[in-house]
Structures are given as structure tokens and as C-alpha cells.
Scaffold this active site. Structure first.
Site, PDB file in Angstrom:
ATOM      1  N   ASN A  37      10.490 -35.571 -27.641  1.00 53.68           N
ATOM      2  CA  ASN A  37       9.712 -34.359 -27.379  1.00 53.68           C
ATOM      3  C   ASN A  37       8.837 -33.972 -28.576  1.00 53.68           C
ATOM      4  OD1 ASN A  37       8.885 -31.990 -26.143  1.00 53.68           O
ATOM      5  ND2 ASN A  37      10.856 -30.932 -26.369  1.00 53.68           N
ATOM      6  N   HIS A 122      20.951 -23.760 -17.272  1.00 50.29           N
ATOM      7  CA  HIS A 122      20.469 -22.788 -18.259  1.00 50.29           C
ATOM      8  C   HIS A 122      20.172 -21.461 -17.570  1.00 50.29           C
ATOM      9  CE1 HIS A 122      18.688 -25.731 -21.469  1.00 50.29           C
ATOM     10  NE2 HIS A 122      19.896 -26.083 -21.091  1.00 50.29           N
ATOM     11  N   TYR A 159      14.535 -18.707 -29.363  1.00 48.32           N
ATOM     12  CA  TYR A 159      14.882 -19.943 -28.693  1.00 48.32           C
ATOM     13  C   TYR A 159      15.582 -19.675 -27.353  1.00 48.32           C
ATOM     14  CZ  TYR A 159      17.328 -23.899 -27.079  1.00 48.32           C
ATOM     15  OH  TYR A 159      17.787 -24.871 -26.243  1.00 48.32           O
ATOM     16  N   HIS A 321      22.912 -34.314 -23.986  1.00 50.62           N
ATOM     17  CA  HIS A 321      21.698 -33.497 -23.917  1.00 50.62           C
ATOM     18  C   HIS A 321      20.946 -33.836 -22.634  1.00 50.62           C
ATOM     19  CE1 HIS A 321      17.800 -32.248 -26.227  1.00 50.62           C
ATOM     20  NE2 HIS A 321      18.382 -31.198 -25.699  1.00 50.62           N
ATOM     21  N   ASP A 325      13.017 -32.650 -21.228  1.00 45.82           N
ATOM     22  CA  ASP A 325      12.328 -33.701 -22.006  1.00 45.82           C
ATOM     23  C   ASP A 325      13.087 -35.025 -22.023  1.00 45.82           C
ATOM     24  OD1 ASP A 325      13.378 -31.355 -23.860  1.00 45.82           O
ATOM     25  OD2 ASP A 325      13.751 -33.176 -25.003  1.00 45.82           O
ATOM     26  N   GLU A 348      24.632 -31.535 -19.471  1.00 41.89           N
ATOM     27  CA  GLU A 348      23.557 -30.529 -19.371  1.00 41.89           C
ATOM     28  C   GLU A 348      22.568 -30.964 -18.290  1.00 41.89           C
ATOM     29  OE1 GLU A 348      21.048 -30.207 -22.858  1.00 41.89           O
ATOM     30  OE2 GLU A 348      20.630 -28.100 -22.446  1.00 41.89           O
TER      31      GLU A 348
HETATM   32  O1  EZ4 Z   1      15.398 -27.671 -27.803  1.00 41.86           O
HETATM   33  O2  EZ4 Z   1      15.245 -30.371 -25.539  1.00 41.86           O
HETATM   34  O3  EZ4 Z   1      20.345 -27.915 -25.604  1.00 41.86           O
HETATM   35  N1  EZ4 Z   1      19.186 -28.038 -25.424  1.00 41.86           N
HETATM   36  C1  EZ4 Z   1      18.219 -27.843 -26.333  1.00 41.86           C
HETATM   37  C2  EZ4 Z   1      16.806 -28.147 -25.910  1.00 41.86           C
HETATM   38  C3  EZ4 Z   1      15.977 -28.712 -27.068  1.00 41.86           C
HETATM   39  C4  EZ4 Z   1      14.838 -29.573 -26.591  1.00 41.86           C
HETATM   40  C5  EZ4 Z   1      14.321 -30.417 -27.735  1.00 41.86           C
HETATM   41  O4  EZ4 Z   1      13.503 -31.414 -27.301  1.00 41.86           O
HETATM   42  O5  EZ4 Z   1      18.520 -27.425 -27.413  1.00 41.86           O
HETATM   43  O6  EZ4 Z   1      16.207 -27.016 -25.408  1.00 41.86           O
HETATM   44 CO    CO Z   2      20.654 -27.658 -27.728  1.00 41.42          CO
END
Ligand code: EZ4
Ligand code: CO
Length: 411
Positions: A37, A122, A159, A321, A325, A348
Site C-alpha cells: 500500500n 471494522h 487512524y 492482516h 489493500d 481480519e
Molecule cells: O493501516 O492496511 O489492521 N489494519 C490496519 C490497516 C493498515 C493498512 C496499511 O496498508 O492497520 O488499516
Molecule cells: Co492494524
């Protein structure tokens, strides 16, 4: 079976993706995800200029040897660009091997050990009411675990809380780091003290509303010092988190010793890792509970399988993860591992925009809160190369975080 060509496809249906397509002389084609990303084209060059030319003509069945040829044989080892390239090649070769075997990939990993992979969604809100509504919407979609992020009073933009509605997902607020946003990173503000005061109040309200059965997760996104992380972990203990993610930057793995000794809140780390060496001490000293490195960034199926088998010795589970992305190709690789790894923890799952599936197709299904990889031989994914060309690359970056006095902070 020889490798005839290594194609690299860059496409941006909703956001930028880098896909490797390995074509063999038998006609069988394999796909791999090489998306990093915000640094996508660096991986494209690594693949096109340095990896593709040395793979042509090699035996596509020799996955383990090719992995070491690219890793050990390159002299300049590790790093996100190198490892994303190796990851995509490895994934594509496993896709080919499973197609040759006429089996879904998970069968070659030892077969199923569970009926599906628990996934978490999320949810985010600029207010607690908005967050509660967002969690309810995810439960209505069938999710059985939710990551919660919230705006912090006094900070405009933090964030995990989107800056606007995505135009690529029927207006739904899902993707907070979309393509098309701007040619330069946008900036967000940060204040750890305000965050540390606010987050426990958010969890208190959410537990009050939903009770304690719902698994809840939270991502601190590398923003804290070890001491601040210890404070956060302790203040969240009454709310029984499934995990607290990326509390500190982890260049110094021993920083986690202090956090671990101070709190029993479960810890997850590693979405930016790409090798076993990034987390050796985190794992052997059992400083974490979940390891986040996905096959797209951790050396493909080969790299992550070894990493998770090593983690299993120390009772560390997976939590790959899975943001938007990671392409549908990378997600499929994760889900095949999820159902085959004994030490799976959670997956996730940030759903891709509808437009992403105008280019990619995937057999991955979501039902009853769980993901499944499907039964098609290989990874069970495809890419429409003509459709991919309709969505050219656009520069897009993750945001940058600054303290209120302008100092650049960890993102
Ligand atoms: O910021 O995927 O747990 N997920 C994260 C994501 C990251 C992005 C980085 O490319 O922290 O939102
Ligand atoms: Co994260």
C-alpha cells in the site's frame, strides 16, 4: 513444467493492486498478490526488472527452491518490497501446483482443521452513538467479531475513522484509505494523552450496549511508547478484548517485555513484518498472542506456513492482516491457510468495494461470521486482464500523522 512468463498487472479498481501472473508452458496460470500500500510501483520494478528475467525457463514445480533462490540467492535480503515480490511469486506457484493436483490449495497444506475461519469486521464512529450503530450494522451483516475505532475529542481525523464516503463502494463508508484521494498523503493529528483518556470510555459504552459475549478488537497503530501501551492495556482489561493491536513501533522487540509484564490484555502485532526475524523474540518470549503477518507480505504460503508453525511452538496464533489493500488474491491465500493451520486465531476481513470484483473474481465466501476458501482447484481466484486495464494506477498514499505542534509522529 516450465515458467514461460512472469506478468505483473497493476490495476486500481477502488484502490491499487499489484498482481503477479505466472504463465507456464503447460498453459496453467498462477496468480499472486504483491500489493504494498502506497509503494506499489517499487514492487513492480523489483518483479519486472529483477525477478521475472531470472525465473523464465525454471521448473514451476520447485516452489521451495525458487523461494530460497529469490531470498537467499539475492544477497540483499528481507524488507517489504523484496518480500512482497517473493510472496507473490510463491503464491502463484502454489496456485499452479494446486491446479495441477486438481485440489483447492488448503488440501495441499494438510487439509481442513476447521469448518470456517472466524472473521472480524471494522466498525468506526466519530461519536459513541455512531460507533454503536456501525457495530450493529456489522452484526446485521453476519459478523461475530468487530474491531472498534473511534474519533478522539479535540483531534480532527485519527487512524481508523474515514475522511469521507468512498465513491467506489456505493457510498458506503468502509475504505478509509482509498485510491483517487490525493497525489500526496493527507495529514492527521495525534495526541497520545487524549487518546489514552478517551478509549476506555468508548469500550465502557460499547460493553454496556452489547454485553461481554461479542469479541472486540482495537488497533493502536504503532502510536504509543511501551509505558503508554502498558497504561492502555491495563485500562482496557475490564472490557475483555479479543486483542489490542500494534501498541508500539516494534523495531525494538524487547520493548514489548515491559508492556507484556504490565498487562494481561491479549496483544497482536506484525502487519508490517515480512520475516521470522522481525518477530523472533516476540514469539520465543511469548510477548504477543497473535501474529499479523499475512502471506502477501511474509513470503507467501511458504514463508507464512513456516512462521506460523514456529509460532505454534510458543502458543502464538495467527491473525492475518486483511485490509482492502490485500487484494482478493492475497485474501484467498490467507483463507486457505486459515482453515488449514492448527494455530489459527482470527482473520481480519475488510470487504472490498464492489468495483474490485469487476476485475477480480474469488471463491472466498462469508457466512455465519466465517470465511471459507471454496473448492475450486488452486487459490480459487481469477483476474480479468481486459477489465484490469480499465482501471489505471493512481498515486495514493496512507496518511501521515503529526502531533498538534507539527512534529511527525509514528503512523
Ligand atoms: O493501516 O492496511 O489492521 N489494519 C490496519 C490497516 C493498515 C493498512 C496499511 O496498508 O492497520 O488499516
Ligand atoms: Co492494524
Amino acid at each position: 513444467m516450465r515458467i514461460d512468463a512472469v506478468e505483473v498487472i497493476v490495476t486500481s479498481p477502488g484502490r491499487n493492486f499489484v498482481t503477479v501472473r505466472i504463465i507456464t508452458d503447460s498453459g496453467i496460470v498462477g496468480l499472486g498478490d504483491a500489493t504494498v500500500n502506497g509503494r506499489e510501483l517499487a514492487v513492480v520494478s523489483y518483479l519486472e526488472d529483477h525477478v521475472g528475467p531470472i525465473l523464465r525457463g525454471r521448473d514451476a514445480s520447485r516452489i521451495e527452491e525458487i523461494w530460497h533462490y529469490l531470498y537467499r540467492g539475492a544477497y540483499w535480503r528481507r524488507g517489504p518490497v523484496t518480500m512482497a515480490a517473493i510472496s507473490a511469486i510463491d503464491m502463484a506457484l502454489w496456485d499452479i501446483k494446486a491446479k495441477v493436483a486438481d485440489m483447492p490449495l488448503y488440501q495441499l497444506l494438510g487439509g481442513r482443521v476447521r469448518e470456517g475461519a472466524l472473521a472480524y469486521a471494522h466498525a468506526f464512529g466519530t461519536s459513541t452513538e455512531e460507533l454503536i450503530a456501525a457495530i450493529q450494522a456489522k452484526l446485521d451483516d453476519g459478523f461475530q467479531a468487530v474491531r472498534i475505532q473511534s474519533a478522539v475529542p479535540g483531534l480532527d481525523g485519527v487512524y481508523g475513522v474515514p475522511h469521507g464516503k468512498s465513491k467506489d463502494n456505493n457510498g458506503a463508508v468502509e475504505d478509509y484509505e482509498p485510491a483517487h484521494r490525493s497525489a500526496k498523503p493527507i495529514e492527521e493529528t495525534w495526541n497520545s494523552a487524549a487518546y489514552l483518556r478517551h478509549v476506555p470510555t468508548v469500550f465502557a459504552a460499547v460493553r454496556e450496549h452489547f454485553g461481554f459475549d461479542l469479541p472486540l478488537l482495537h488497533d493502536a497503530h504503532h502510536r504509543l511508547t511501551p509505558n503508554e501501551a502498558a497504561i492502555l492495556g491495563r485500562s482496557l482489561e475490564p472490557y475483555d478484548l479479543f486483542w489490542l493491536e500494534d501498541v508500539t513501533p516494534v523495531e525494538q522487540q524487547h520493548n514489548l517485555r515491559r508492556v507484556r509484564s504490565m498487562t494481561t490484555t491479549p496483544l497482536a502485532i506484525g502487519e508490517v513484518f515480512n520475516s521470522i526475524h522481525d518477530c523472533y523474540h516476540l514469539v520465543t518470549e511469548q510477548l504477543i498472542d497473535y501474529l499479523r503477518v499475512p502471506p502477501t507480505h511474509g513470503g507467501g504460503i511458504t514463508g507464512v506456513r513456516k512462521l506460523m508453525d514456529f509460532a505454534a511452538l510458543h502458543q502464538v496464533k495467527s491473525g492475518f492482516h486483511g485490509p482492502t489493500d490485500i487484494s482478493p488474491v492475497g485474501m484467498a491465500a490467507s483463507v486457505h491457510l486459515d482453515v488449514a493451520l492448527h494455530n489459527f486465531g482470527i482473520q481480519e476481513y475488510m470487504q472490498h468495494a464492489d468495483v474490485t470484483f469487476e476485475v477480480f473474481s474469488s471463491d472466498v465466501t462469508f457466512a455465519n461470521g466465517q470465511l471459507n476458501p471454496g473448492e475450486t482447484p488452486g487459490l480459487g481466484v481469477d483476474i480479468d486482464t481486459a477489465a484490469a486495464r480499465e482501471f489505471p494506477y493512481e498515486p495514493a498514499y496512507l496518511p501521515v500523522a503529526r502531533l498538534q505542534d507539527g512534529t511527525i509522529h509514528d503512523w
